[in-house]
Scaffold this active site. Structure first.
Site, PDB file in Angstrom:
ATOM      1  N   GLU A  99       1.271  -1.590   0.021  1.00 62.20           N
ATOM      2  CA  GLU A  99      -0.161  -0.269   0.085  1.00 62.20           C
ATOM      3  C   GLU A  99       0.754   1.500  -0.157  1.00 62.20           C
ATOM      4  O   GLU A  99       1.932   1.328   0.816  1.00 62.20           O
ATOM      5  CB  GLU A  99      -1.028  -0.017   1.238  1.00 62.20           C
ATOM      6  N   LYS A 284      -7.067  -0.880  11.640  1.00 58.19           N
ATOM      7  CA  LYS A 284      -6.528  -1.419  10.401  1.00 58.19           C
ATOM      8  C   LYS A 284      -5.447  -0.248  10.279  1.00 58.19           C
ATOM      9  O   LYS A 284      -4.259  -0.993   9.512  1.00 58.19           O
ATOM     10  CB  LYS A 284      -7.019  -2.035   9.298  1.00 58.19           C
ATOM     11  N   ASP A 300       5.193 -13.590  12.172  1.00 57.56           N
ATOM     12  CA  ASP A 300       4.057 -13.735  12.229  1.00 57.56           C
ATOM     13  C   ASP A 300       3.338 -12.928  12.422  1.00 57.56           C
ATOM     14  O   ASP A 300       2.145 -12.717  13.363  1.00 57.56           O
ATOM     15  CB  ASP A 300       4.129 -15.353  13.393  1.00 57.56           C
ATOM     16  N   HIS A 397      -0.774  12.497   1.922  1.00 54.68           N
ATOM     17  CA  HIS A 397       0.550  11.539   1.225  1.00 54.68           C
ATOM     18  C   HIS A 397       0.997  11.867  -0.099  1.00 54.68           C
ATOM     19  O   HIS A 397       1.693  10.964  -0.722  1.00 54.68           O
ATOM     20  CB  HIS A 397       0.263  10.186   2.724  1.00 54.68           C
TER      21      HIS A 397
HETATM   22  C1  MEV Z   1      -5.994   2.821   5.588  1.00 58.72           C
HETATM   23  O1  MEV Z   1      -4.747   1.708   4.692  1.00 58.72           O
HETATM   24  C2  MEV Z   1      -5.563   3.345   6.759  1.00 58.72           C
HETATM   25  C3  MEV Z   1      -6.533   3.965   7.461  1.00 58.72           C
HETATM   26  O2  MEV Z   1      -8.348   4.077   7.101  1.00 58.72           O
HETATM   27  C4  MEV Z   1      -6.247   4.741   8.892  1.00 58.72           C
HETATM   28  C5  MEV Z   1      -7.588   5.339   9.819  1.00 58.72           C
HETATM   29  O3  MEV Z   1      -8.473   5.396   9.258  1.00 58.72           O
HETATM   30  O4  MEV Z   1      -7.282   5.382  10.201  1.00 58.72           O
HETATM   31  C6  MEV Z   1      -6.216   5.765   7.303  1.00 58.72           C
END
Ligand code: MEV
Length: 767
Positions: A99, A284, A300, A397
């Site tokens: 990503e 996430k 792992d 970014h």
């Molecule tokens: C994207 O991979 C991760 C985000 O969605 C995390 C978040 O929303 O805090 C940007």
């Protein structure tokens, strides 16, 4: 703080030390230059470098011994998270992830957080939990009591399965029977927990062996039936905590105060504390960082994620793993989660590429690794919620990433922004896409921009004088070069316009006349608005410059070029030609506000974007020098600069007094510049370096060097650069050096304590 770097866990590298993980401009280097830096810093062999570059450290011969039905080896992009200062130690964090923006975001967070002193971490002992499921119990409470009465025997039996772990001071040290209600049709069962100190390993195999070893003994003790015997990935006895404290002023943006941004970030975290839908995305993002680093370091990552998510739901509701709060002018951030990681066994032993990356990470113990991953997770989250609470994640970014992709395919400076924006618009920031857009731009005449297509964004590079300064005044040739460090300008809609907003210059030394300087920049803006008939336009002009003014880096010329190019684009005055003499004259007009009677060398160099041979004339000569390949250099900002005009007059006065002596020096500089032109054109960096040292000596004899500049050149000589000299008019300012590409980043690091600032640059890379 310094740290010794060890290779492959045991071989000590000759005296190599990583002083900082702060490597400005790393993203601007070619992959080869980055690898050269790693090879130099970590004493990597050519084979290891090639394995990193090509992702083929893991051969199919290894892979067949790792998984069944092996048919190949899968690659992933690998990058370095920079700037991590954790518990006072510097870390480069290898991260493998597909990503975009994750690595940039982690590095950016670490850079900001180090301003508040970096991350602090705490980790608990490496204790894993093994579970033995016991069913068909007549009296579960009594069975639990009997298990506790037999604790010693159970522990002994479990440890017989892992004698080497026990020798290392680990092994099972306690048990905990937990009575659980299986619900209708199952009744009560016991989950017997074995608490296992796994030392430096992740420990899954050892724990599983221990669980299996006690199975029949547990059946005898309880009279029940044992079903599962397996570790738990909710490793909540193996916790890692990372925290940071950051003064809110570091968060301020052009639109928002630091306090407002901090408050928004606290609100963002609160959202994830009270809403599971948000918490899933929030966490996430945390695992974007943790898993990318865990994967590169052979961990792992599924176990880590499972443990993290389970822990996030420990209170019966799934929520954020982080907390944020503002206190006494500081933003505080904290993360707490189980981290089951090891530095021995598994891929850390089996995967040759992971071994190299472990060395680069500088991690020595599993607890250190847990602390580092916690810091990476917190940093990743910090960047995500900072961007989400301000500009939004896409913009945050993507722009940076898109620009570097455009630069990496060799796009000329004036097209970088257009191509980056087009890629963002298409949602495809990729090398192939940048190449395709660039091909189209080159084929088609430029499309006219509509006024409503604001903002207009432009980048203009800075420059250095490589050879011949001062002699150029007496009509000898000079050589200067555009560098890949520069100034960004943005023209945007502004109802209160036209106006010049928030100049964001890099200031290193106190500049007594800085007020004056800013006024000159404003004056140039109003002159330019008049020149293009835009005096009544509702536009705001903003700059962000990496070029420290007054250091001979062409700050004012880059400003003038960016300004004229931006306003021309805004007015749809486009030119298909690279060299446009109208534009040159317009830039010169602005340059005269700063310099009275500018020679044109700075403007021409910046407009050409390359290396330029120059003679004042008449007739004026501007000849591009084509370099066979780019050369690497560094700029060391030594001391405050002096005014060019004063230095030019100083030489003039000395010449009036010692005509022959000074004329001989000027002639020597002129001859040397001719040789330097040949050296640059043939790619002979050794000869170009030698001539640089000689040029500095001659400038010193001319009386334009200073003690500090001479000392800087001597120091660079000691460090083994190919050549070094003062650049620009002298009397202070900066010293430049040509260096071997593999030296460049090590030198930036090593010299950063010696000078106010050290910047890497590439010559001949921009055209
Ligand atoms: C994207 O991979 C991760 C985000 O969605 C995390 C978040 O929303 O805090 C940007």
């Amino acid at each position: 703080m310094k740290r010794k770097i060890r290779l492959l866990g045991s071989r000590l590298i000759r005296g190599a030390e990583l002083r900082t993980s702060r490597i400005p401009g790393f993203y601007r280097l070619s992959v080869e230059q980055r690898l050269a830096f790693l090879a130099h810093s970590f004493n990597l062999t050519d084979e290891q470098v090639s394995q990193l570059r090509n992702g083929n450290a893991l051969r199919i011969e290894h892979a067949v011994n790792m998984v069944e039905n092996a048919v190949g080896v899968l690659g992933l992009p690998l990058g370095l998270g920079l700037n991590f200062l954790v518990d006072g130690r510097e870390y480069l964090v290898p991260m493998a992830i597909e990503e975009a923006s994750i690595i940039a975001a982690a590095s950016k967070a670490a850079l900001m957080i180090r301003k508040g002193g970096g991350f602090r971490t705490e980790t608990s002992d490496p204790v894993m939990i093994g579970q033995v499921q016991i069913l068909d119990l007549k009296d579960p409470e009594d069975a639990a009591r009997r298990l506790l009465d037999s604790k010693r025997e159970i522990i002994e039996r479990a440890n017989l399965a892992n004698p080497r772990m026990v020798q290392r001071g680990g092994g099972v040290f306690d048990i905990e029977p937990r009575i659980i209600d299986g619900g209708e049709g199952f009744g009560k069962m016991i989950a017997l927990h074995l608490l296992f100190n796994v030392c430096e390993a992740m420990g899954a195999n050892a724990v599983n062996y221990a669980c299996e070893a006690v199975g029949s003994m547990v059946e005898n003790i309880t009279g029940g039936r044992v079903n599962l015997r397996i570790l738990s990935n909710l490793a909540d006895r193996r916790m890692a905590k990372a925290e940071f404290v950051l003064p809110v002023e570091y968060l301020a943006t052009k639109e928002l105060s630091g306090w407002e941004v901090a408050q928004r970030m606290v609100e963002a975290n609160r959202f994830a504390e009270v809403d599971t839908y948000r918490a899933a995305t929030h966490n996430k993002g945390i695992f974007n960082g943790i898993c990318a680093a865990a994967l590169a370091l052979g961990q792992d990552w599924r176990a880590i994620e499972a443990g993290g998510h389970a822990y996030a739901a420990k209170d019966g509701r799934y929520k954020a793993l982080t907390s944020y709060w503002v206190s006494k002018g500081n933003l505080h951030g904290k993360i707490e989660l189980p981290l089951q990681v090891g530095i021995v066994g598994g891929a850390t032993s089996a995967h040759p590429g992971v071994k190299i990356l472990m060395t680069i990470s500088g991690v020595d113990t599993s607890r250190q690794l847990a602390g580092l991953l916690a810091a990476v997770g917190l940093g990743q989250n910090f960047s995500a919620i900072l961007a989400l609470s301000t500009v939004g994640i896409q913009k945050g970014h993507m722009a940076l990433h898109a620009r570097s992709v455009a630069i990496s395919v060799g796009v000329p400076p004036e097209d970088i922004d257009d191509i980056a924006q087009e890629m963002i618009k298409r949602g495809q920031v990729k090398i192939e896409v940048a190449e395709e857009i660039y091909r189209n731009i080159k084929q088609k005449p430029k499309m006219k921009k509509e006024n409503d297509e604001l903002p207009v964004e432009t980048f203009a590079p800075g420059k250095v004088v490589l050879f011949g300064e001062h002699a150029t005044v007496y009509n000898y040739p000079g050589i200067s070069a555009a560098i890949d460090i520069g100034l960004k300008m943005r023209v945007n809609y502004d109802p209160d316009g036209p106006r010049f907003l928030h100049p964001d210059f890099k200031q290193v030394f106190p500049v007594p006349e800085s007020d004056n300087d800013i006024r000159m920049f404003s004056k140039a803006v109003y002159e330019a608005l008049e020149m293009y008939g835009l005096q009544k336009e509702q536009i705001g002009i903003q700059i962000e410059s990496e070029l420290v003014p007054g250091m001979g880096l062409g700050s004012s010329a880059a400003f003038s070029v960016a300004l004229c190019s931006s306003l021309r684009r805004y007015r749809h005055i486009e030119s298909k030609k690279r060299w446009n003499s109208d534009l040159f004259e317009e830039v010169q007009k602005l340059e005269s506000i700063f310099h009275g009677h500018p020679s044109g060398m700075d403007a021409a160099t910046i407009l050409s974007g390359g290396v330029l041979w120059f003679r004042k004339g008449p007739p004026r000569e501007f000849l591009p020098i084509q370099m066979p390949s780019p050369m690497s250099g560094i700029i060391c900002l030594v001391e405050p600069g002096a005014r060019t005009i004063e230095l030019v007059q100083r030489v003039k006065r000395r010449r009036e007094m010692h005509r022959k002596y000074i004329d001989n020096i000027l002639e020597d500089i002129g001859n040397l510049t001719v040789d330097a032109g040949i050296a640059l054109g043939t790619g002979d960096c050794v000869e170009a370096g030698r001539l640089m040292f000689r040029n500095h000596e001659l400038l010193a004899r001319l009386g334009v060097s200073t003690k500090a500049l001479d000392r800087a050149v001597e120091l660079l000589l000691d460090y083994g650069v190919l050549g070094a000299k003062l650049t620009g008019s002298g009397g202070g300012g900066a010293v430049i050096a040509i260096v071997k590409p593999e030296q460049q980043y090590a030198l930036v690091e090593e010299l950063s304590g010696e000078f106010a600032m050290v910047l890497p640059f590439a010559l001949g890379a921009l055209r």
